[in-house]
Design a protein around this motif. Structure first.
Motif, PDB file in Angstrom:
ATOM      1  N   LEU A   1       0.862  -1.177   0.000  1.00 22.76           N
ATOM      2  CA  LEU A   1       0.000   0.000   0.000  1.00 22.76           C
ATOM      3  C   LEU A   1       0.895   1.222   0.000  1.00 22.76           C
ATOM      4  CD1 LEU A   1      -2.785   1.461   0.399  1.00 22.76           C
ATOM      5  CD2 LEU A   1      -2.370   1.277   2.861  1.00 22.76           C
TER       6      LEU A   1
ATOM      7  N   VAL B   1       1.015   5.369   0.748  1.00 17.68           N
ATOM      8  CA  VAL B   1       0.296   6.470   1.399  1.00 17.68           C
ATOM      9  C   VAL B   1       1.066   7.764   1.156  1.00 17.68           C
ATOM     10  CG1 VAL B   1      -0.791   5.024   3.145  1.00 17.68           C
ATOM     11  CG2 VAL B   1       1.440   6.023   3.607  1.00 17.68           C
TER      12      VAL B   1
ATOM     13  N   VAL C   1      -3.447   5.701  -1.038  1.00 11.84           N
ATOM     14  CA  VAL C   1      -4.284   6.527  -0.171  1.00 11.84           C
ATOM     15  C   VAL C   1      -3.635   7.901  -0.108  1.00 11.84           C
ATOM     16  CG1 VAL C   1      -5.160   6.909   2.147  1.00 11.84           C
ATOM     17  CG2 VAL C   1      -5.152   4.598   1.188  1.00 11.84           C
TER      18      VAL C   1
ATOM     19  N   SER D   1     -11.465   6.605  -5.872  1.00 13.80           N
ATOM     20  CA  SER D   1     -11.732   5.929  -4.600  1.00 13.80           C
ATOM     21  C   SER D   1     -12.525   4.651  -4.809  1.00 13.80           C
ATOM     22  CB  SER D   1     -12.502   6.859  -3.654  1.00 13.80           C
ATOM     23  OG  SER D   1     -11.632   7.717  -2.981  1.00 13.80           O
TER      24      SER D   1
ATOM     25  N   GLY E   1      -7.487   2.896  -5.183  1.00 14.48           N
ATOM     26  CA  GLY E   1      -7.045   3.493  -3.938  1.00 14.48           C
ATOM     27  C   GLY E   1      -8.189   4.207  -3.260  1.00 14.48           C
ATOM     28  N   ARG E   2      -7.853   5.112  -2.347  1.00 16.87           N
ATOM     29  CA  ARG E   2      -8.881   5.912  -1.682  1.00 16.87           C
ATOM     30  C   ARG E   2      -8.358   7.327  -1.480  1.00 16.87           C
ATOM     31  NH1 ARG E   2     -13.406   3.531  -0.300  1.00 16.87           N
ATOM     32  NH2 ARG E   2     -13.470   1.257  -0.039  1.00 16.87           N
TER      33      ARG E   2
ATOM     34  N   PHE F   1      -8.317  10.458   6.170  1.00 16.48           N
ATOM     35  CA  PHE F   1      -7.114   9.825   5.613  1.00 16.48           C
ATOM     36  C   PHE F   1      -6.786   8.548   6.391  1.00 16.48           C
ATOM     37  CE2 PHE F   1      -2.629   9.046   5.133  1.00 16.48           C
ATOM     38  CZ  PHE F   1      -2.315   9.446   3.839  1.00 16.48           C
TER      39      PHE F   1
ATOM     40  N   ALA G   1      -9.223   5.801   5.731  1.00 14.35           N
ATOM     41  CA  ALA G   1      -9.033   5.204   4.410  1.00 14.35           C
ATOM     42  C   ALA G   1      -7.926   4.152   4.444  1.00 14.35           C
ATOM     43  CB  ALA G   1      -8.698   6.283   3.385  1.00 14.35           C
ATOM     44  N   VAL G   2      -6.842   4.432   5.161  1.00 12.84           N
ATOM     45  CA  VAL G   2      -5.760   3.457   5.301  1.00 12.84           C
ATOM     46  C   VAL G   2      -6.267   2.199   5.989  1.00 12.84           C
ATOM     47  CG1 VAL G   2      -3.542   3.009   6.424  1.00 12.84           C
ATOM     48  CG2 VAL G   2      -3.942   5.195   5.273  1.00 12.84           C
TER      49      VAL G   2
ATOM     50  N   VAL H   1      -8.549   0.095   3.578  1.00 13.49           N
ATOM     51  CA  VAL H   1      -7.842  -0.645   2.529  1.00 13.49           C
ATOM     52  C   VAL H   1      -7.124  -1.846   3.110  1.00 13.49           C
ATOM     53  CG1 VAL H   1      -6.004  -0.535   0.808  1.00 13.49           C
ATOM     54  CG2 VAL H   1      -7.585   1.378   1.053  1.00 13.49           C
TER      55      VAL H   1
ATOM     56  N   ARG I   1      -8.113  -4.908  -1.393  1.00 15.88           N
ATOM     57  CA  ARG I   1      -6.791  -4.321  -1.618  1.00 15.88           C
ATOM     58  C   ARG I   1      -6.136  -4.927  -2.849  1.00 15.88           C
ATOM     59  NH1 ARG I   1      -1.819  -5.133  -1.676  1.00 15.88           N
ATOM     60  NH2 ARG I   1      -2.188  -7.352  -1.315  1.00 15.88           N
TER      61      ARG I   1
END
Length: 394
Positions: A277, A279, A302, A315, A319-320, A330, A333-334, A337, A344
Motif C-alpha cells: 500500500l 500512502v 491513499v 476511490s 485506492g482511496r 485519511f 481510508a488506510v 484498505v 486491496r
C-alpha cells in the motif's frame, strides 16, 4: 514539426533526487530524442567536478539552499546568458524553475526579445508555513505571479492547478500533464528477497511512503495512520524511502519503521513494488510524481484528493482519497484498505492498469508543440527591453 533550438533553464537536475529534477530530465531527454536541440542551463553540482562539460550544457555557479543542502540555487546574474544566447540564439527559452537562475534567464531572454515559456512546479509560497516563514507567503506568491505573467505561457500538470493559478491572477496557463515510465516502475520488480531483508513474512503487509523526510510532506499524518492500522494488524510495517531533516525525530517516534534512505533506479522500483500500500499525505505538491510511480508499481494509493492523486486515483477502484486536510478521513481510508485483503488486491490490479497509457512520449510531444507555438509570432505585447530588472528582484 521542424526541430527547435531550446534553451532549458532549471535550478535542479539529476543526479539530484527530487520530483522536479527527474521530471525536467525526462522532458529534456524526450525533446532531444524527438530531434530538438536542447541547451541545458543549470547550477554547477559537486558531481560535475569529475566530468567534462558537454557543449549543450551551461553550468552556472550555485549555492546550497537553506535546509536543503543537497540542492543548489543558481546565480541571478543574467550577463553570461546574454552572451551565450547572443552567440547562439535559441528559438525559445523554457524556464523550469522560478529561482534566481530562472529570474536571470527571464531577464536575459526579454532583453534579447526571445520568447519564453515557464513551468509552475513547486508551491514555494506554501512551503514557508512549515519553516516558520508563513509571513513570506504573500510576497512570494506576488513574485511568482509577476514572474510567470512575464512569460508567454506557463505550463502546469493538472487542470485543477490551472484553475487555481487563474483564480490568483496568473495568465496564459496551459495544462500539459505528466508522464510515467511504466517500464521502470512495474509490479514485476517485487522482490521477496528484499521483503525478507526487511523481516516481513509473506502474509504481512508493508505500507510505504516515498519522499523527502521533511515538514512539508505532512509525515505526522502518515505515522498516525500507521499507528492506527497497526492496532488491527500487528504485523504491519511502515517503509519510509527518502531522507531529510526529520529522519532522527521519525526514528525516535517510530523505531520499528523501515528507513530505507534515498533509493535510485532499479532499487527504487523494487522498494515500490515490494510494498502493499502506498500512502501520501503531502498538501504542498503541484503534482507528486510518487503517486503515478506507486500506481505503476501495482500499489493502491491513499492520498488527499489534490494534485496527481485527484487526477489519477478513483476511490474504491485503485485506492482511496480523503478531502484535503481531513486527517481523520485519511487514517480511516488506510484502515479500510488494509482491512479488506480481497479489495486491496483488486485495487492493486487496477492501479497498474490506470496508468499504463500515460507514457512520456505524448507529454513531451505536447510540450514541443507549445514551445513551437511560442517560438512563432509573439503572444501579446512585449515589455521594452531592459524593463524587467525594475520589476523583479535582482
Amino acid at each position: 514539426m521542424p526541430p527547435l533550438s531550446i534553451a532549458c533553464v532549471t535550478e535542479t537536475y539529476p543526479p539530484e533526487v527530487n520530483g522536479v529534477a527527474l521530471t525536467v530530465a525526462q522532458v529534456v531527454e524526450g525533446l532531444r530524442a524527438q530531434g530538438h536541440r536542447v541547451d541545458l542551463v543549470r547550477p554547477w553540482q559537486p558531481a560535475d567536478a569529475d566530468r567534462p562539460v558537454a557543449a549543450d550544457e551551461c553550468l552556472r555557479p550555485g549555492w546550497p539552499i537553506p535546509r536543503y543542502a543537497e540542492l543548489r540555487m543558481g546565480s541571478p546574474n543574467p550577463l553570461p546568458l546574454l552572451a551565450r544566447w547572443r552567440a547562439r540564439r535559441p528559438d525559445v527559452v523554457h524556464i523550469a524553475t522560478e529561482g534566481p537562475l530562472g529570474w536571470a534567464a527571464l531577464q536575459a531572454a526579454r532583453r534579447l526579445g526571445l520568447p519564453v515559456c515557464s513551468d509552475f512546479r513547486t508551491n514555494f509560497h506554501q512551503y514557508g508555513a512549515h519553516y516558520g516563514l508563513g509571513w513570506l507567503a504573500g510576497p512570494i506568491e506576488a513574485y511568482l505571479r509577476r514572474f510567470h505573467n512575464r512569460c508567454g505561457r506557463t505550463l502546469v500538470p493538472t487542470e485543477a492547478m490551472r484553475q487555481t493559478l487563474a483564480a490568483r491572477g496568473f495568465q496564459r496557463v496551459e495544462v500539459v500533464g505528466r508522464g510515467i515510465d511504466t517500464q521502470r516502475f512495474a509490479p514485476g520488480h517485487r522482490s521477496e528477497a528484499l521483503r525478507a531483508a526487511w523481516g516481513v513474512a509473506p502474509h504481512e503487509r508493508v505500507m510505504a511512503c516515498v519522499g523527502r523526510l521533511a515538514p512539508e510532506k505532512n509525515l505526522d499524518t502518515v505515522l498516525r495512520a500507521y499507528e492506527a492500522a497497526r492496532r488491527a494488524q500487528p504485523g504491519l510495517r511502515l517503509l519510509l524511502v527518502g531522507d531529510g531533516p526529520l529522519r532522527p525525530a521519525l526514528r525516535a517516534r517510530c523505531p520499528d519503521a523501515l528507513f530505507a534512505g534515498t533509493q535510485h533506479g532499479e532499487a527504487l522500483a523494487a522498494h515500490y513494488a515490494s510494498a502493499d500500500l502506498f500512502v501520501f499525505a503531502s498538501l504542498t505538491e503541484t503534482y507528486g510524481n510518487v503517486v503515478p510511480e506507486a500506481l505503476a508499481s501495482g500499489l493502491p494509493v491513499v492520498a488527499y484528493g489534490q494534485a496527481a492523486a485527484a487526477e489519477l486515483v478513483v476511490s474504491g477502484r485503485n485506492g482511496r482519497l480523503a478531502a484535503p486536510g481531513d486527517a481523520t478521513a485519511f487514517i480511516d481510508a488506510v484502515i479500510q484498505v488494509l482491512g479488506d485483503e480481497a479489495g486491496r488486491q483488486a485495487m492493486a490490479d487496477a492501479a497498474r492498469r490506470s496508468v499504463e497509457a500515460r507514457g512520456w512520449g505524448t507529454v513531451v510531444a505536447r510540450i514541443a508543440r507549445l514551445l513551437a507555438e511560442e517560438a512563432g509570432p509573439a503572444v501579446g505585447p512585449r515589455r521594452p527591453a531592459g524593463s524587467l530588472g525594475a520589476t523583479l528582484p535582482g
